[in-house]
Design a protein around this motif. Structure first.
Motif, PDB file in Angstrom:
ATOM      1  N   SER A 156      10.704  -0.684 -17.620  1.00  0.00           N
ATOM      2  CA  SER A 156      10.549   0.543 -16.819  1.00  0.00           C
ATOM      3  C   SER A 156       9.104   0.730 -16.360  1.00  0.00           C
ATOM      4  CB  SER A 156      10.994   1.759 -17.636  1.00  0.00           C
ATOM      5  OG  SER A 156      12.353   1.640 -18.014  1.00  0.00           O
ATOM      6  N   ILE A 157       8.154   0.479 -17.268  1.00  0.00           N
ATOM      7  CA  ILE A 157       6.735   0.646 -16.931  1.00  0.00           C
ATOM      8  C   ILE A 157       6.321  -0.347 -15.850  1.00  0.00           C
ATOM      9  CG2 ILE A 157       4.380   0.439 -17.793  1.00  0.00           C
ATOM     10  CD1 ILE A 157       5.826   2.958 -18.726  1.00  0.00           C
ATOM     11  N   VAL A 158       6.728  -1.602 -15.996  1.00  0.00           N
ATOM     12  CA  VAL A 158       6.398  -2.629 -14.999  1.00  0.00           C
ATOM     13  C   VAL A 158       6.992  -2.259 -13.645  1.00  0.00           C
ATOM     14  CG1 VAL A 158       6.767  -5.036 -14.317  1.00  0.00           C
ATOM     15  CG2 VAL A 158       6.118  -4.498 -16.666  1.00  0.00           C
ATOM     16  N   THR A 159       8.223  -1.775 -13.632  1.00  0.00           N
ATOM     17  CA  THR A 159       8.878  -1.356 -12.390  1.00  0.00           C
ATOM     18  C   THR A 159       8.112  -0.220 -11.718  1.00  0.00           C
ATOM     19  OG1 THR A 159      11.048  -1.979 -13.290  1.00  0.00           O
ATOM     20  CG2 THR A 159      11.023  -0.498 -11.388  1.00  0.00           C
ATOM     21  N   ILE A 160       7.652   0.740 -12.519  1.00  0.00           N
ATOM     22  CA  ILE A 160       6.879   1.862 -11.977  1.00  0.00           C
ATOM     23  C   ILE A 160       5.610   1.357 -11.300  1.00  0.00           C
ATOM     24  CG2 ILE A 160       5.433   3.837 -12.634  1.00  0.00           C
ATOM     25  CD1 ILE A 160       7.598   4.523 -14.721  1.00  0.00           C
ATOM     26  N   PHE A 161       4.897   0.456 -11.965  1.00  0.00           N
ATOM     27  CA  PHE A 161       3.664  -0.078 -11.380  1.00  0.00           C
ATOM     28  C   PHE A 161       3.953  -0.842 -10.087  1.00  0.00           C
ATOM     29  CE2 PHE A 161       1.493   0.569 -15.516  1.00  0.00           C
ATOM     30  CZ  PHE A 161       0.321   1.130 -15.036  1.00  0.00           C
ATOM     31  N   LEU A 162       5.067  -1.552 -10.050  1.00  0.00           N
ATOM     32  CA  LEU A 162       5.393  -2.344  -8.863  1.00  0.00           C
ATOM     33  C   LEU A 162       5.635  -1.458  -7.650  1.00  0.00           C
ATOM     34  CD1 LEU A 162       7.714  -5.145 -10.326  1.00  0.00           C
ATOM     35  CD2 LEU A 162       5.366  -5.383  -9.522  1.00  0.00           C
ATOM     36  N   PHE A 163       6.508  -0.453  -7.782  1.00  0.00           N
ATOM     37  CA  PHE A 163       6.828   0.350  -6.596  1.00  0.00           C
ATOM     38  C   PHE A 163       5.761   1.398  -6.294  1.00  0.00           C
ATOM     39  CE2 PHE A 163       9.009   3.330  -9.588  1.00  0.00           C
ATOM     40  CZ  PHE A 163       8.495   4.532  -9.126  1.00  0.00           C
ATOM     41  N   ALA A 164       4.891   1.704  -7.273  1.00  0.00           N
ATOM     42  CA  ALA A 164       3.850   2.700  -7.022  1.00  0.00           C
ATOM     43  C   ALA A 164       2.577   2.079  -6.465  1.00  0.00           C
ATOM     44  CB  ALA A 164       3.522   3.462  -8.315  1.00  0.00           C
ATOM     45  N   PHE A 165       2.218   0.878  -6.936  1.00  0.00           N
ATOM     46  CA  PHE A 165       0.928   0.312  -6.549  1.00  0.00           C
ATOM     47  C   PHE A 165       1.018  -0.738  -5.444  1.00  0.00           C
ATOM     48  CE2 PHE A 165      -2.427  -2.923  -7.120  1.00  0.00           C
ATOM     49  CZ  PHE A 165      -3.525  -2.137  -6.780  1.00  0.00           C
ATOM     50  N   ILE A 166       1.995  -1.636  -5.502  1.00  0.00           N
ATOM     51  CA  ILE A 166       2.042  -2.754  -4.551  1.00  0.00           C
ATOM     52  C   ILE A 166       2.074  -2.296  -3.087  1.00  0.00           C
ATOM     53  CG2 ILE A 166       3.532  -4.619  -3.700  1.00  0.00           C
ATOM     54  CD1 ILE A 166       3.985  -5.494  -6.518  1.00  0.00           C
ATOM     55  N   PRO A 167       2.871  -1.282  -2.696  1.00  0.00           N
ATOM     56  CA  PRO A 167       2.862  -0.869  -1.280  1.00  0.00           C
ATOM     57  C   PRO A 167       1.491  -0.452  -0.765  1.00  0.00           C
ATOM     58  CG  PRO A 167       4.770   0.044  -2.398  1.00  0.00           C
ATOM     59  CD  PRO A 167       3.906  -0.556  -3.462  1.00  0.00           C
ATOM     60  N   SER A 168       0.608   0.036  -1.647  1.00  0.00           N
ATOM     61  CA  SER A 168      -0.717   0.470  -1.189  1.00  0.00           C
ATOM     62  C   SER A 168      -1.533  -0.692  -0.633  1.00  0.00           C
ATOM     63  CB  SER A 168      -1.482   1.129  -2.344  1.00  0.00           C
ATOM     64  OG  SER A 168      -1.812   0.190  -3.357  1.00  0.00           O
ATOM     65  N   ASN A 169      -1.206  -1.907  -1.025  1.00  0.00           N
ATOM     66  CA  ASN A 169      -1.943  -3.079  -0.552  1.00  0.00           C
ATOM     67  C   ASN A 169      -1.610  -3.442   0.900  1.00  0.00           C
ATOM     68  OD1 ASN A 169      -3.471  -4.274  -3.034  1.00  0.00           O
ATOM     69  ND2 ASN A 169      -1.458  -3.726  -3.806  1.00  0.00           N
ATOM     70  N   PHE A 170      -0.532  -2.865   1.424  1.00  0.00           N
ATOM     71  CA  PHE A 170      -0.180  -3.139   2.824  1.00  0.00           C
ATOM     72  C   PHE A 170      -1.256  -2.626   3.788  1.00  0.00           C
ATOM     73  CE2 PHE A 170       4.602  -2.964   1.616  1.00  0.00           C
ATOM     74  CZ  PHE A 170       4.505  -4.254   1.108  1.00  0.00           C
ATOM     75  N   ILE A 171      -2.079  -1.683   3.307  1.00  0.00           N
ATOM     76  CA  ILE A 171      -3.111  -1.122   4.172  1.00  0.00           C
ATOM     77  C   ILE A 171      -4.138  -2.176   4.565  1.00  0.00           C
ATOM     78  CG2 ILE A 171      -4.759  -0.371   2.399  1.00  0.00           C
ATOM     79  CD1 ILE A 171      -3.587   1.677   5.449  1.00  0.00           C
ATOM     80  N   HIS A 172      -4.304  -3.213   3.726  1.00  0.00           N
ATOM     81  CA  HIS A 172      -5.261  -4.274   4.047  1.00  0.00           C
ATOM     82  C   HIS A 172      -4.842  -5.062   5.288  1.00  0.00           C
ATOM     83  CE1 HIS A 172      -7.647  -3.786   0.396  1.00  0.00           C
ATOM     84  NE2 HIS A 172      -6.519  -3.655  -0.272  1.00  0.00           N
ATOM     85  N   ILE A 173      -3.550  -5.045   5.592  1.00  0.00           N
ATOM     86  CA  ILE A 173      -3.050  -5.796   6.748  1.00  0.00           C
ATOM     87  C   ILE A 173      -3.546  -5.175   8.052  1.00  0.00           C
ATOM     88  CG2 ILE A 173      -0.974  -6.532   7.989  1.00  0.00           C
ATOM     89  CD1 ILE A 173       0.512  -6.476   5.307  1.00  0.00           C
ATOM     90  N   VAL A 174      -3.517  -3.846   8.123  1.00  0.00           N
ATOM     91  CA  VAL A 174      -3.837  -3.159   9.382  1.00  0.00           C
ATOM     92  C   VAL A 174      -5.238  -2.566   9.403  1.00  0.00           C
ATOM     93  CG1 VAL A 174      -1.439  -2.673   9.959  1.00  0.00           C
ATOM     94  CG2 VAL A 174      -2.694  -1.076   8.510  1.00  0.00           C
ATOM     95  N   PHE A 175      -5.900  -2.517   8.236  1.00  0.00           N
ATOM     96  CA  PHE A 175      -7.280  -2.032   8.168  1.00  0.00           C
ATOM     97  C   PHE A 175      -8.154  -3.063   7.443  1.00  0.00           C
ATOM     98  CE2 PHE A 175      -5.017   1.973   8.792  1.00  0.00           C
ATOM     99  CZ  PHE A 175      -5.826   2.611   9.730  1.00  0.00           C
ATOM    100  N   PRO A 176      -8.291  -4.252   8.002  1.00  0.00           N
ATOM    101  CA  PRO A 176      -9.100  -5.286   7.340  1.00  0.00           C
ATOM    102  C   PRO A 176     -10.591  -4.939   7.353  1.00  0.00           C
ATOM    103  CG  PRO A 176      -8.476  -6.014   9.530  1.00  0.00           C
ATOM    104  CD  PRO A 176      -7.750  -4.720   9.293  1.00  0.00           C
ATOM    105  N   LEU A 177     -11.301  -5.473   6.360  1.00  0.00           N
ATOM    106  CA  LEU A 177     -12.748  -5.278   6.294  1.00  0.00           C
ATOM    107  C   LEU A 177     -13.445  -6.487   6.921  1.00  0.00           C
ATOM    108  CD1 LEU A 177     -13.083  -3.918   2.636  1.00  0.00           C
ATOM    109  CD2 LEU A 177     -13.015  -2.607   4.758  1.00  0.00           C
TER     110      LEU A 177
END
Length: 343
Positions: A156-177
């Motif tokens: 359950s804890i691993v699942t929570i981290f997956l759906f809560a944190f992983i989508p935030s990384n999509f921002i790197h696709i459209v806002f690259p540094l």
């Protein structure tokens, strides 16, 4: 002019005229400075306090599944405090007008704001999961070992981290540094360079809706629904305990359960209180769109977002003190940790 536009303008002017005497430029600058450096202190405290939580629960061990959840909460809050610390440092650079080799506000979008959103929501859902776990233990006390297992808790804890944190990384696709040369300053800085494609707006709006509305309010309602069920189930559990255990054994079990349940209540209450500014900040624009879109209301909008971020970090800080106050084993382990190192 469209009638709705006229009405909106009049409402905007009325709001600005109401706020301006209260939040003058001088007061605003003082508040921003106060919130910035208070947030900086709070994030440092959050990092230190959650390091202690992680160390102590690692030493206590995981004979009980609830300790796994407490450890996960410490890890999530440590990560949240670290990302917020970086974002606050960047904001402090802006407030103090410090020349640094990067764009402080731009870089925080991908390195602090969205990662912080991921860890913030992970903390919220872990809190909800802890409340659910205790709720199940109270509702089904005779089957608790089968219902709440270590394997199910970890999954359950691993699942929570997956759906809560992983989508935030999509921002790197459209806002690259990227490194960008600034002719006016005659220097190259690291800056966020948004993609000029429709995909950028789709992902950006989807992430803002996902973290700002969907996950936030689902977690908020889940925490309190499970906590209410927990309170309702306490009386039923007490009756079952009387029927199945000797009075002395029942008293011992009750004392242990009461400590855990009070800890859960405090975690839920702290989360709810610290989430109120964020909930208000998210809801107000639905009733007053000018709150987010008007330049005239930029001060109050900026202040509310900084206050919300500060309260989120304070929620992370509270865990250590709740565990110290409610957990005798936690206190003993923490004291031994210091006594051993500093006799």
């Amino acid at each position: 002019m469209h009638p709705n536009a006229t009405t909106a303008t009049e409402r905007e002017i009325k709001l600005i005229n109401t706020i301006r005497p209260i939040l003058s430029a001088e007061v605003y600058e003082a508040l921003i400075m106060f919130l910035t450096y208070t947030s900086l202190f709070s994030t440092i405290l959050g990092i230190l306090s959650n390091v202690f939580v992680i160390i102590v629960y690692t030493k206590i061990g995981f004979s009980e599944a609830i300790n796994i959840s407490y450890l996960a909460l410490g890890i999530s809050d440590l990560s949240l405090s670290a990302t917020r610390f970086w974002g606050t440092v960047c904001y402090a650079f802006v407030v103090t007008e410090t020349n640094v080799p990067f764009d402080p506000l731009g870089i925080t979008v991908t390195t602090s704001f969205f990662p912080g959103q991921g860890f913030e929501k992970a903390t919220a859902f872990i809190t909800a999961f802890i409340a659910l776990e205790r709720c199940l233990c109270v509702q089904f006390p005779l089957h608790v070992k089968r219902i709440v297992t270590k394997k199910k808790t970890v999954t359950s804890i691993v699942t929570i981290f997956l759906f809560a944190f992983i989508p935030s990384n999509f921002i790197h696709i459209v806002f690259p540094l990227k490194w960008v040369f600034i002719p006016a300053q005659n220097r190259t800085i690291l800056a966020m360079v948004p993609l000029q494609t429709p995909l950028r707006y789709i992902i950006q709006r989807a992430l803002l809706a996902y973290y700002g509305t969907v996950l936030h309010f689902i977690a908020l309602f889940a925490v309190w629904i499970f906590t209410i069920f927990l309170a309702v189930g306490l009386k039923r559990t007490a009756e079952i305990r009387k029927e199945n255990f000797q009075p002395s054994k029942a008293k011992q079990i009750k004392q242990k359960e009461d400590r855990v349940i009070k800890t859960v209540f405090l975690l839920s209450l702290t989360y709810f209180i610290c989430s109120i500014p964020t909930a208000v900040t998210l809801l107000v624009p639905h009733f007053e769109p000018e709150f987010e879109t008007s330049r005239g209301l930029a001060r109050i909008s900026s202040f509310s977002h900084l206050l919300s971020a500060l309260m989120v970090v304070m929620n992370s800080n509270a865990n250590l003190f709740i565990f110290i106050y409610m957990g005798s084993k936690f206190r003993e382990t923490l004291v031994r940790l210091f006594v051993k190192k500093y006799p």
